[in-house]
Enzyme design. Structure first.
Site, PDB file in Angstrom:
ATOM      1  N   TYR A 161       0.788  -1.225   0.000  1.00 54.87           N
ATOM      2  CA  TYR A 161       0.000   0.000   0.000  1.00 54.87           C
ATOM      3  C   TYR A 161       0.827   1.284   0.000  1.00 54.87           C
ATOM      4  O   TYR A 161       0.261   2.375  -0.043  1.00 54.87           O
ATOM      5  CB  TYR A 161      -0.959   0.004   1.196  1.00 54.87           C
ATOM      6  CG  TYR A 161      -1.905  -1.172   1.178  1.00 54.87           C
ATOM      7  CD1 TYR A 161      -2.939  -1.237   0.253  1.00 54.87           C
ATOM      8  CD2 TYR A 161      -1.744  -2.243   2.051  1.00 54.87           C
ATOM      9  CE1 TYR A 161      -3.802  -2.322   0.214  1.00 54.87           C
ATOM     10  CE2 TYR A 161      -2.602  -3.332   2.023  1.00 54.87           C
ATOM     11  CZ  TYR A 161      -3.623  -3.364   1.108  1.00 54.87           C
ATOM     12  OH  TYR A 161      -4.472  -4.444   1.064  1.00 54.87           O
TER      13      TYR A 161
ATOM     14  N   ASN B 102     -12.859   3.967  -1.949  1.00 55.21           N
ATOM     15  CA  ASN B 102     -12.016   2.797  -1.739  1.00 55.21           C
ATOM     16  C   ASN B 102     -12.671   2.043  -0.594  1.00 55.21           C
ATOM     17  O   ASN B 102     -12.515   2.414   0.571  1.00 55.21           O
ATOM     18  CB  ASN B 102     -10.580   3.195  -1.391  1.00 55.21           C
ATOM     19  CG  ASN B 102      -9.675   1.990  -1.269  1.00 55.21           C
ATOM     20  OD1 ASN B 102     -10.132   0.877  -1.044  1.00 55.21           O
ATOM     21  ND2 ASN B 102      -8.378   2.210  -1.394  1.00 55.21           N
TER      22      ASN B 102
ATOM     23  N   HIS C 183     -15.290  -6.842  -1.663  1.00 53.38           N
ATOM     24  CA  HIS C 183     -15.436  -8.250  -2.006  1.00 53.38           C
ATOM     25  C   HIS C 183     -16.599  -8.931  -1.289  1.00 53.38           C
ATOM     26  O   HIS C 183     -16.894 -10.091  -1.574  1.00 53.38           O
ATOM     27  CB  HIS C 183     -14.134  -8.992  -1.675  1.00 53.38           C
ATOM     28  CG  HIS C 183     -12.917  -8.205  -2.021  1.00 53.38           C
ATOM     29  ND1 HIS C 183     -12.534  -7.969  -3.330  1.00 53.38           N
ATOM     30  CD2 HIS C 183     -12.022  -7.543  -1.239  1.00 53.38           C
ATOM     31  CE1 HIS C 183     -11.437  -7.217  -3.324  1.00 53.38           C
ATOM     32  NE2 HIS C 183     -11.120  -6.954  -2.076  1.00 53.38           N
TER      33      HIS C 183
ATOM     34  N   ASP D 277     -25.589  -1.947  -3.276  1.00 53.18           N
ATOM     35  CA  ASP D 277     -26.929  -1.390  -3.445  1.00 53.18           C
ATOM     36  C   ASP D 277     -26.938   0.122  -3.200  1.00 53.18           C
ATOM     37  O   ASP D 277     -27.632   0.854  -3.906  1.00 53.18           O
ATOM     38  CB  ASP D 277     -27.920  -2.082  -2.511  1.00 53.18           C
ATOM     39  CG  ASP D 277     -28.204  -3.524  -2.903  1.00 53.18           C
ATOM     40  OD1 ASP D 277     -27.836  -3.932  -4.036  1.00 53.18           O
ATOM     41  OD2 ASP D 277     -28.777  -4.250  -2.071  1.00 53.18           O
TER      42      ASP D 277
ATOM     43  N   HIS E  72      -8.700   1.189  -5.981  1.00 48.37           N
ATOM     44  CA  HIS E  72      -7.939   0.207  -5.206  1.00 48.37           C
ATOM     45  C   HIS E  72      -6.470   0.526  -5.384  1.00 48.37           C
ATOM     46  O   HIS E  72      -5.993   0.661  -6.517  1.00 48.37           O
ATOM     47  CB  HIS E  72      -8.231  -1.226  -5.664  1.00 48.37           C
ATOM     48  CG  HIS E  72      -9.653  -1.596  -5.435  1.00 48.37           C
ATOM     49  ND1 HIS E  72     -10.135  -1.881  -4.185  1.00 48.37           N
ATOM     50  CD2 HIS E  72     -10.698  -1.669  -6.289  1.00 48.37           C
ATOM     51  CE1 HIS E  72     -11.425  -2.130  -4.285  1.00 48.37           C
ATOM     52  NE2 HIS E  72     -11.790  -1.998  -5.550  1.00 48.37           N
ATOM     53  N   ILE E  73      -5.773   0.644  -4.288  1.00 44.25           N
ATOM     54  CA  ILE E  73      -4.349   0.992  -4.308  1.00 44.25           C
ATOM     55  C   ILE E  73      -3.543  -0.122  -4.954  1.00 44.25           C
ATOM     56  O   ILE E  73      -2.706   0.119  -5.820  1.00 44.25           O
ATOM     57  CB  ILE E  73      -3.862   1.288  -2.869  1.00 44.25           C
ATOM     58  CG1 ILE E  73      -4.595   2.535  -2.343  1.00 44.25           C
ATOM     59  CG2 ILE E  73      -2.348   1.465  -2.834  1.00 44.25           C
ATOM     60  CD1 ILE E  73      -4.445   2.756  -0.853  1.00 44.25           C
ATOM     61  N   SER E  74      -3.822  -1.353  -4.556  1.00 43.33           N
ATOM     62  CA  SER E  74      -3.120  -2.502  -5.137  1.00 43.33           C
ATOM     63  C   SER E  74      -3.929  -3.034  -6.317  1.00 43.33           C
ATOM     64  O   SER E  74      -5.095  -2.681  -6.504  1.00 43.33           O
ATOM     65  CB  SER E  74      -2.932  -3.596  -4.089  1.00 43.33           C
ATOM     66  OG  SER E  74      -4.185  -4.142  -3.707  1.00 43.33           O
TER      67      SER E  74
ATOM     68  N   ARG F  57      -9.797 -11.690  -3.248  1.00 43.70           N
ATOM     69  CA  ARG F  57      -9.736 -10.254  -3.527  1.00 43.70           C
ATOM     70  C   ARG F  57      -9.980  -9.928  -5.006  1.00 43.70           C
ATOM     71  O   ARG F  57     -10.094  -8.772  -5.370  1.00 43.70           O
ATOM     72  CB  ARG F  57      -8.374  -9.685  -3.143  1.00 43.70           C
ATOM     73  CG  ARG F  57      -8.127  -9.635  -1.668  1.00 43.70           C
ATOM     74  CD  ARG F  57      -6.848  -8.863  -1.388  1.00 43.70           C
ATOM     75  NE  ARG F  57      -6.310  -9.173  -0.097  1.00 43.70           N
ATOM     76  CZ  ARG F  57      -6.654  -8.567   1.035  1.00 43.70           C
ATOM     77  NH1 ARG F  57      -7.547  -7.606   1.010  1.00 43.70           N
ATOM     78  NH2 ARG F  57      -6.120  -8.923   2.175  1.00 43.70           N
TER      79      ARG F  57
END
Length: 147
Positions: free
Chosen positions: A24, A73, A79, A86, A99-101, A110
């Site tokens: 991260y 994020n 997940h 919703d 998403h950072i990664s 993931r």
């Protein structure tokens, strides 16, 4: 009128810069927000982080009908949370998933995002620069809409 964008961060992102820096990075969210504000001083930026799913849903409902966009994020809720999905589906303003990664190359659990198909755009695997990319996408979308 200044553009208004809200950044919402989910669980464990309060540890950004400290938690698993190999994945991260070492920049804190405070540093990321300062960089964004320096790059776009005219931008009205709000930021919220919570480790609680209900808080994220409440903020999506509160900000989802006003302003210019939401950068989300959702962390691990990406997940698992149908409720968050919703809430995004009910927003009027565009929500950009960040998403950072690169979640597509990580552990099997993931690799699936329940949020992608209800978000206006997704930015995955660009490190903390993904937040700036998301803001730039929202700004461009709003500028195109104004024409």
């Amino acid at each position: 009128m200044a553009m208004r964008i809200v950044i919402l961060n989910g669980p464990n992102l309060n540890l950004l810069g400290k938690r698993e820096p190999a994945i991260y990075g070492t920049r804190s969210m405070e540093q990321v927000l300062l960089d964004i504000q320096r790059t776009y001083p005219e931008l009205y930026l709000e930021y919220h982080q919570s480790n609680h799913e209900g808080d994220l849903i409440d903020w999506l409902q509160a900000y989802g009908n006003e302003g210019n966009g939401i950068v989300l994020n959702a962390g691990g809720y990406t997940h698992t949370s149908v409720a968050l999905r919703d809430a995004i589906a009910c927003t009027v303003v565009p929500v950009v998933e960040v998403h950072i990664s690169d979640i597509t190359t990580r552990e099997p659990f993931r690799r699936v995002s329940l949020l992608t198909d209800v978000c206006a755009h997704s930015i995955i695997g660009h490190g903390v620069d993904g937040y700036l990319h998301a803001i730039e996408w929202i700004m461009k979308k709003n500028n195109n809409k104004a024409k």
